[in-house]
Design a protein around this motif. Sequence first.
Motif, PDB file in Angstrom:
ATOM      1  N   GLY A 168       0.964  -1.209   0.162  1.00  0.00           N
ATOM      2  CA  GLY A 168      -0.080   0.069  -0.092  1.00  0.00           C
ATOM      3  C   GLY A 168       0.917   1.266   0.111  1.00  0.00           C
ATOM      4  O   GLY A 168       0.517   2.348  -0.460  1.00  0.00           O
ATOM      5  N   ASP A 169       1.823   1.167   0.567  1.00  0.00           N
ATOM      6  CA  ASP A 169       2.767   2.418   0.559  1.00  0.00           C
ATOM      7  C   ASP A 169       3.574   2.744  -0.715  1.00  0.00           C
ATOM      8  O   ASP A 169       3.719   3.635  -1.153  1.00  0.00           O
ATOM      9  CB  ASP A 169       3.870   2.128   1.785  1.00  0.00           C
ATOM     10  CG  ASP A 169       3.480   2.337   3.148  1.00  0.00           C
ATOM     11  OD1 ASP A 169       2.504   2.853   3.339  1.00  0.00           O
ATOM     12  OD2 ASP A 169       4.230   1.827   4.020  1.00  0.00           O
ATOM     13  N   ARG A 203       0.811   4.572  -2.550  1.00  0.00           N
ATOM     14  CA  ARG A 203       0.645   5.709  -2.171  1.00  0.00           C
ATOM     15  C   ARG A 203       1.961   6.663  -2.422  1.00  0.00           C
ATOM     16  O   ARG A 203       1.582   7.820  -2.985  1.00  0.00           O
ATOM     17  CB  ARG A 203       0.757   5.792  -0.531  1.00  0.00           C
ATOM     18  CG  ARG A 203       0.588   7.196   0.163  1.00  0.00           C
ATOM     19  CD  ARG A 203       0.525   7.007   1.670  1.00  0.00           C
ATOM     20  NE  ARG A 203       1.706   6.069   2.016  1.00  0.00           N
ATOM     21  CZ  ARG A 203       2.750   6.770   2.391  1.00  0.00           C
ATOM     22  NH1 ARG A 203       2.955   8.152   2.366  1.00  0.00           N
ATOM     23  NH2 ARG A 203       3.855   6.139   2.968  1.00  0.00           N
ATOM     24  N   ASN A 218      -3.676   8.860 -10.119  1.00  0.00           N
ATOM     25  CA  ASN A 218      -3.733   8.003  -8.870  1.00  0.00           C
ATOM     26  C   ASN A 218      -5.387   7.584  -8.851  1.00  0.00           C
ATOM     27  O   ASN A 218      -5.985   7.585  -7.825  1.00  0.00           O
ATOM     28  CB  ASN A 218      -3.466   8.940  -7.866  1.00  0.00           C
ATOM     29  CG  ASN A 218      -3.516   8.155  -6.271  1.00  0.00           C
ATOM     30  OD1 ASN A 218      -3.281   6.960  -6.338  1.00  0.00           O
ATOM     31  ND2 ASN A 218      -3.833   8.745  -5.300  1.00  0.00           N
ATOM     32  N   ALA A 260      -6.147   3.231  -4.123  1.00  0.00           N
ATOM     33  CA  ALA A 260      -6.180   2.428  -3.137  1.00  0.00           C
ATOM     34  C   ALA A 260      -7.592   2.158  -2.809  1.00  0.00           C
ATOM     35  O   ALA A 260      -7.818   0.867  -1.941  1.00  0.00           O
ATOM     36  CB  ALA A 260      -5.741   2.897  -1.876  1.00  0.00           C
TER      37      ALA A 260
END
Length: 440
Positions: free
Chosen positions: A87-88, A91, A184, A286
Motif C-alpha cells: 500500500g505504501d 501511495r 492516482n 487504493a
Amino acid sequence: MLWKETDYAGWAQVHKAHGQVARPERRTQLSRLMQETPAPAHGTRRSYNDSPLNDGGAAIDMTRMDKILGFDPETGVLDVEAGVQLGDLVRLFAPRGWVPAVVPGTGFPTVGGAIAHDIHGKNHHVLGSFGQHVLAVTLLQPGGKQIEVTPESDPALWRATMGGIGQTGVIVAARLQMIPTPGNGMRVKETRVAGFDAFLELLDSSEYRYNVGWIDGTATGSALGRGILEEAELSEAPDKAKGLPALPVPINLPGFALSAPTVKSFNALYWRKVPAAGRTHVMPIAQHVFPLDKLYDWYRLYGKRGFHQFQCVVPLENAAVLKEIVQKIARSGLASPLAVIKRMGEGRAGMLSFPREGYTLAIDFPACDKAETLIKALEAMTVEAGGRLYLGKDALATGDQIKAMYPEWEAWAAEAAKADPDGVLITDIVRRLQLREGGK
C-alpha cells in the motif's frame, strides 16, 4: 540483537504461536541473526493461516526493514527492502506515474510476503502473478550466506523462492518492475449480476484489465451466485476523493453479529446498492484495490475464535463444480458477507504458486466445528475438480491433498533442502502439510 518472547497469530486468529521474535532494522543485524541463530521470517502476518508462524521456535519480524533503496523514474524499476508494504508503494509512486504490477485486496502485506506467496490480484488474467514482475531477489540463508537470485542466474532456486513460503532463505530485498499509470485513480464500472452463470459469462467477456466480483454466498435458487461485478482501469485521479476514512473494529464481536439471518439481510441490501442499470465512477486506486482496508482489524468481526477463509481455483472446464461449491455454501447457512469470485489467467512464477487458469472463489466462515466440516467437504470437491487451494489461506487441508494439487512440490522440497539443510526455516504450515518430507 535482543529477542522478545511473545504471542502472535495469523490474520484469521485461528492459528497462534508463542516464541522468541527478533525485529532487525538493518541488514547487518539480520546477517548476524542468520549466522548465530537462523530462523524463518515473516512480515505483517496477513496470511490467514499458519504460514507466518513458528510455534515454539524463533522467528524474524521483517517489518522494520522497509526502506526504498532505489528507483528509476524512466523505467519504473524499483529496489526495496522486503518489509515495505504494498500500500505504501501505491501511495508513494502512483503520483509519480507508477504502481506495483500486482497487488492483493489489502495494502498491508509486505514485498517479502508477496514474493513468498506469489500473490495475485484483480488483474491476474492480464498481468499474472506478483513474482512474474520481480527482476531479482536477495536472500540470506542459514549461516549468513547472502545471494542475489534472478530467473537467469538459478532458475530452480528462483522458482522455489517465488511462492515458496520462505523456505529458501530470508527475503531481504527485491527489484520490482512497476507498471505505468496515468494518475492516482481508477475508473470503475459496477454491474449488478443476477446469478452464477451470468457472472461467469461477464468475467469471460470482460475486456478490462482489473475485474473482481462480490458474490452473495447466501442466495439460493434462481438467485444462486448473484452479485456485483467491478471492472476497472487505471486513470487520472478523481476530482474529489470520496468515501469515509478507515474505521477500527475495537472489540471482538459476539457470535450473533454474523448470524445467518443477519448475513442474509445484509447481502440482500448490499446487492441492491448498485442500480439495476449499473454505474461508473472514478475513485482513488487504493480505495478500489484495497477494499479490505476500510476496516482496521476486521478479523474481530468474527469474534474470539476467528475465522477460516476457503479459497480455491478450479479449471475453466470444471466451472460446474464451482457452481456446486457455491450451492453447498448457500445451503449451509454459514457464509459471511465476504465472498469474492475472479477469472484467473495462466500466470504463475513458482513451483508452489497458487494461480492457474480458471475461476477462483474466496469466502470467509466464522471458525466453528460446522464450518470446518463444510470446508473439508469443499476442499475434497476442489481436489476432485483438479483445482488448487491457496497456501496463504488454507488452514485445514491435509498434506496429501496439497501435494496432489501441486505436482512440483518434490522439486520445491529439494531446493528448500539445499538452501536450508538443517531445516531451521521450517514453519508451522510446512510441518502441518509435511511439505519438506520426501523431496527429490
